[in-house]
Design a protein around this motif. Structure first.
Motif, mmCIF file in Angstrom:
data_model
loop_
_atom_site.group_PDB
_atom_site.id
_atom_site.type_symbol
_atom_site.label_atom_id
_atom_site.label_comp_id
_atom_site.label_asym_id
_atom_site.label_seq_id
_atom_site.Cartn_x
_atom_site.Cartn_y
_atom_site.Cartn_z
ATOM 1 N N VAL A 51 53.650 -37.366 1.161
ATOM 2 C CA VAL A 51 54.052 -36.206 1.952
ATOM 3 C C VAL A 51 54.016 -36.638 3.408
ATOM 4 O O VAL A 51 53.014 -37.196 3.866
ATOM 5 C CB VAL A 51 53.108 -35.010 1.742
ATOM 6 C CG1 VAL A 51 53.584 -33.800 2.553
ATOM 7 C CG2 VAL A 51 52.992 -34.659 0.257
ATOM 8 N N ALA A 76 57.998 -35.704 0.017
ATOM 9 C CA ALA A 76 57.941 -34.316 0.452
ATOM 10 C C ALA A 76 57.633 -34.239 1.946
ATOM 11 O O ALA A 76 57.220 -35.217 2.564
ATOM 12 C CB ALA A 76 56.874 -33.559 -0.335
ATOM 13 N N THR A 77 57.837 -33.065 2.520
ATOM 14 C CA THR A 77 57.583 -32.873 3.944
ATOM 15 C C THR A 77 56.596 -31.739 4.167
ATOM 16 O O THR A 77 56.507 -30.800 3.380
ATOM 17 C CB THR A 77 58.883 -32.558 4.707
ATOM 18 O OG1 THR A 77 59.421 -31.311 4.232
ATOM 19 C CG2 THR A 77 59.912 -33.661 4.511
ATOM 20 N N GLU A 98 49.595 -28.103 -4.815
ATOM 21 C CA GLU A 98 50.828 -28.474 -5.501
ATOM 22 C C GLU A 98 50.655 -29.702 -6.369
ATOM 23 O O GLU A 98 51.175 -29.772 -7.495
ATOM 24 C CB GLU A 98 51.943 -28.725 -4.486
ATOM 25 C CG GLU A 98 53.265 -29.147 -5.117
ATOM 26 C CD GLU A 98 54.374 -29.327 -4.107
ATOM 27 O OE1 GLU A 98 55.449 -29.816 -4.498
ATOM 28 O OE2 GLU A 98 54.179 -28.980 -2.918
#
Length: 269
Positions: A51, A76-77, A98
């Protein structure tokens, strides 16, 4: 903490595939470009679920797409300002929620303001220290709580050789980076029994986008050639292996260390 010895696995079981991070979840701050981007790429290539963080969502989306294309892994960001304690806490909780865990935090964000100390107001000092020292401290605290639950974690903070050798008119940044080195030594003692190691990376002069003007300056690059024993700027991908090593099982007995990646600049007279 009063915990039993860490259950962090011996590296012997990974020797056939050393420095792999499969199944690990990593957050890299300030990863929209530069050294943060390169460390995120190296962690993803080693198998981590990465991330990336930054303040600008559009830049992060472009960086995530470039990382996915380079590594073949989805990235992911998490856009937020590391100096915002509430935003950082929420982001860490969301990532852990998550993915079920957070194993690696690379605190890479840093701001710089080169001016003599007499030219700073108190508010300007506080803002720079908030970005360079307090923000990483808060994120490390939040991340460690989630890591301790799984008895495994890697806290990695990017300092600078400015923490070891000072330049003129750079006092606040130098003080903040030196503070990060002290922070990682303290966390190395506090969190080790929870299975968490705490280390730092101190980069030297790298040819990043931020330094593009200096790289293009023939006179300054000539200075780099004479000042750095290897005789050149650092190439941004050269920082990635340092992050992978400190994040890996092979570094399970490395704790409280500052890994200097500067071509020898900081040890030259």
């Amino acid at each position: 903490m009063n915990l039993p010895p860490s259950s962090d696995a011996s590296p012997s079981h990974t020797l056939q595939r050393p420095f792999r991070l499969d199944g690990r979840v990593a957050l890299v701050t300030g990863a929209g470009r530069g050294l943060g981007f390169e460390m995120a790429k190296a962690l993803a290539a080693a198998g981590a679920r990465v991330v990336i963080n930054g303040r600008h969502a559009g830049r992060l989306d472009a960086a995530a797409a470039a990382l996915a294309a380079a590594t073949g892994r989805a990235v992911a960001t998490a856009p937020f300002d590391v100096a915002d304690a509430d935003a950082g806490r929420a982001a860490i909780a969301a990532i852990a929620g998550e993915h079920g865990r957070l194993d690696i935090l690379v605190n890479n964000v840093g701001a710089r303001d080169r001016r003599p100390l007499k030219d700073f107001t108190a508010g300007e000092m506080e803002a720079l220290i908030a970005a360079d020292l307090i923000g990483p401290m808060l994120l490390a605290r939040e991340a460690a709580e989630h890591m301790a639950a799984h008895r495994h974690g890697r806290l990695i903070t990017v300092t600078s050789i400015a923490a070891h050798i000072a330049n003129r008119h750079d006092p606040v940044y130098t003080a903040a980076k030196a503070g990060l080195g002290g922070l990682m030594r303290a966390l190395a003692v506090d969190y080790a029994r929870a299975g968490i190691t705490s280390n730092a990376i101190a980069p030297g002069m790298f040819a990043t986008e931020t330094n593009a003007g200096l790289v293009a300056d023939a006179a300054f690059s000539a200075f780099v050639d004479t000042r750095v024993p290897v005789g050149r700027w650092g190439h941004p991908p050269e920082i990635g292996a340092a992050a992978v090593f400190l994040a890996s099982d092979e570094a399970s007995f490395v704790n409280g260390h500052v890994l200097i990646v500067d071509g020898g600049q900081s040890i030259r007279m």
